[in-house]
Write a protein that holds these residues in place. Structure first.
Motif, short mmCIF file in Angstrom:
data_model
loop_
_atom_site.label_atom_id
_atom_site.label_comp_id
_atom_site.label_asym_id
_atom_site.label_seq_id
_atom_site.Cartn_x
_atom_site.Cartn_y
_atom_site.Cartn_z
N ILE A 120 -9.20 -0.92 9.00
CA ILE A 120 -7.86 -1.24 9.48
C ILE A 120 -7.00 -1.77 8.34
N GLU A 121 -7.57 -2.67 7.54
CA GLU A 121 -6.81 -3.21 6.41
C GLU A 121 -6.54 -2.13 5.36
N ASN A 122 -7.52 -1.29 5.11
CA ASN A 122 -7.31 -0.22 4.13
C ASN A 122 -6.24 0.76 4.60
N ALA A 123 -6.19 1.01 5.91
CA ALA A 123 -5.16 1.90 6.44
C ALA A 123 -3.77 1.30 6.23
N ALA A 124 -3.66 -0.01 6.40
CA ALA A 124 -2.38 -0.68 6.18
C ALA A 124 -1.97 -0.59 4.70
N ARG A 125 -2.94 -0.70 3.81
CA ARG A 125 -2.64 -0.56 2.38
C ARG A 125 -2.15 0.86 2.06
N VAL A 126 -2.79 1.85 2.66
CA VAL A 126 -2.39 3.25 2.45
C VAL A 126 -0.95 3.46 2.94
N GLY A 128 1.37 1.46 2.69
CA GLY A 128 2.30 0.79 1.78
C GLY A 128 2.47 -0.69 1.98
N ALA A 129 1.64 -1.30 2.81
CA ALA A 129 1.76 -2.75 3.03
C ALA A 129 1.31 -3.52 1.80
N SER A 130 2.09 -4.53 1.40
CA SER A 130 1.69 -5.41 0.31
C SER A 130 0.58 -6.32 0.80
N GLU A 131 -0.09 -6.99 -0.13
CA GLU A 131 -1.18 -7.88 0.25
C GLU A 131 -0.67 -9.03 1.11
N PHE A 132 0.55 -9.48 0.85
CA PHE A 132 1.10 -10.58 1.64
C PHE A 132 1.40 -10.12 3.07
N LYS A 133 2.03 -8.95 3.20
CA LYS A 133 2.30 -8.40 4.54
C LYS A 133 1.00 -8.10 5.27
N LEU A 134 0.02 -7.59 4.54
CA LEU A 134 -1.29 -7.32 5.13
C LEU A 134 -1.90 -8.60 5.68
N PHE A 135 -1.70 -9.69 4.96
CA PHE A 135 -2.28 -10.97 5.34
C PHE A 135 -1.69 -11.47 6.66
N TYR A 136 -0.34 -11.53 6.74
CA TYR A 136 0.24 -12.16 7.93
C TYR A 136 0.57 -11.19 9.06
N LEU A 137 0.56 -9.89 8.79
CA LEU A 137 0.83 -8.92 9.85
C LEU A 137 -0.43 -8.25 10.41
N VAL A 138 -1.51 -8.26 9.62
CA VAL A 138 -2.74 -7.61 10.05
C VAL A 138 -3.91 -8.59 10.14
N SER A 139 -4.22 -9.24 9.01
CA SER A 139 -5.41 -10.09 8.95
C SER A 139 -5.33 -11.29 9.90
N ILE A 140 -4.21 -12.00 9.87
CA ILE A 140 -4.08 -13.18 10.73
C ILE A 140 -4.11 -12.82 12.22
N PRO A 141 -3.30 -11.83 12.67
CA PRO A 141 -3.37 -11.48 14.10
C PRO A 141 -4.76 -11.05 14.57
N LEU A 142 -5.50 -10.35 13.72
CA LEU A 142 -6.82 -9.86 14.12
C LEU A 142 -7.88 -10.98 14.15
N SER A 143 -7.61 -12.07 13.48
CA SER A 143 -8.58 -13.18 13.45
C SER A 143 -7.98 -14.45 14.03
N ILE A 144 -6.93 -14.30 14.85
CA ILE A 144 -6.18 -15.46 15.32
C ILE A 144 -7.02 -16.42 16.16
N LYS A 145 -7.96 -15.91 16.95
CA LYS A 145 -8.77 -16.79 17.79
C LYS A 145 -9.63 -17.72 16.94
N ALA A 146 -10.26 -17.16 15.91
CA ALA A 146 -11.10 -17.99 15.03
C ALA A 146 -10.25 -18.99 14.27
N ILE A 147 -9.06 -18.57 13.85
CA ILE A 147 -8.17 -19.45 13.09
C ILE A 147 -7.71 -20.63 13.94
#
Length: 218
Positions: A120-126, A128-147
């Protein structure tokens, strides 16, 4: 309700708000940095990060005195900048409780990030998502319960902190005397009525937080 009842509770909430915010921010970013990365020395770094969770809080307090006390190089620097030592201040209570609670937030956020499907993260990079956008638009929402669970448990740990706080910040009424310290002093003075009020308040707050964590996992 006497004013001396509210003072430790108010102080505990204020310290938990500041220390919890620091723990949340740094634990979130460090958890992301360390998730799914292998490098030489990672075991040592993670062991140091998690060490405050395994050590007795009084040992953490002792180490803080050695590292940040007036006689240490860092302590001299703090006095030079702020014209006073950090020990026995409100900020000392924040530092002590934050260090004790930090491993909880770090481990929870790291576990959440590690559970994300890398595709999923690699698809976002493909796309054109920057690492920062990937972090708060993909990584955080997908792990929000643990966070969020990690953040709630960290604040609960901060509210219950005793040993490191009394060692490094002292037990100064209205300044560093949090609710756990106030309970200890009330029992020592055989003032059981107000001790029960504080105990009941802490049980209610902790129960509410644990219920929130349980609901987050459903």
């Amino acid at each position: 309700m006497p004013m001396d009842f509210w003072s430790p509770l108010k102080l505990s909430v204020e310290i938990a708000a500041v220390a919890g915010s620091l723990v949340f921010i740094f634990g979130l970013f460090l958890g992301k940095i360390m998730a799914n990365r292998n490098f030489k020395g990672k075991v040592v770094i993670e062991t140091l990060i998690l060490l405050p969770f395994a050590l007795p809080p009084t040992v953490v307090g002792f180490l803080l005195i050695i590292l940040l006390g007036r006689q240490s190089p860092i302590g001299h620097l703090i006095v030079g900048i702020f014209k006073q030592p950090v020990m026995f201040t409100w900020w000392a209570a924040v530092i002590a409780s934050a260090i004790v609670a930090f491993p909880i937030m770090y481990q929870s956020s790291k576990t959440g990030f590690e559970a994300i499907d890398r595709d999923i993260e690699n698809a976002a990079r493909v796309d054109g998502a920057s690492e920062f956008k990937l972090f708060y638009l993909v990584s955080i929402p997908l792990s929000i319960k643990a966070i969020i669970s990690g953040g709630i448990l960290s604040v609960a740990r901060i509210l219950g902190e005793f040993g490191a706080t009394i060692m490094f910040a002292g037990n100064i009424p209205g300044k560093t005397q949090t609710t756990p310290l106030a309970i200890y002093m009330a029992i020592d003075a055989n003032n059981m009525n107000i001790a029960w009020l504080w105990v009941g308040s802490m049980i209610a707050i902790s129960f509410f937080m644990l219920v929130c964590v349980h609901l987050m996992k459903q």
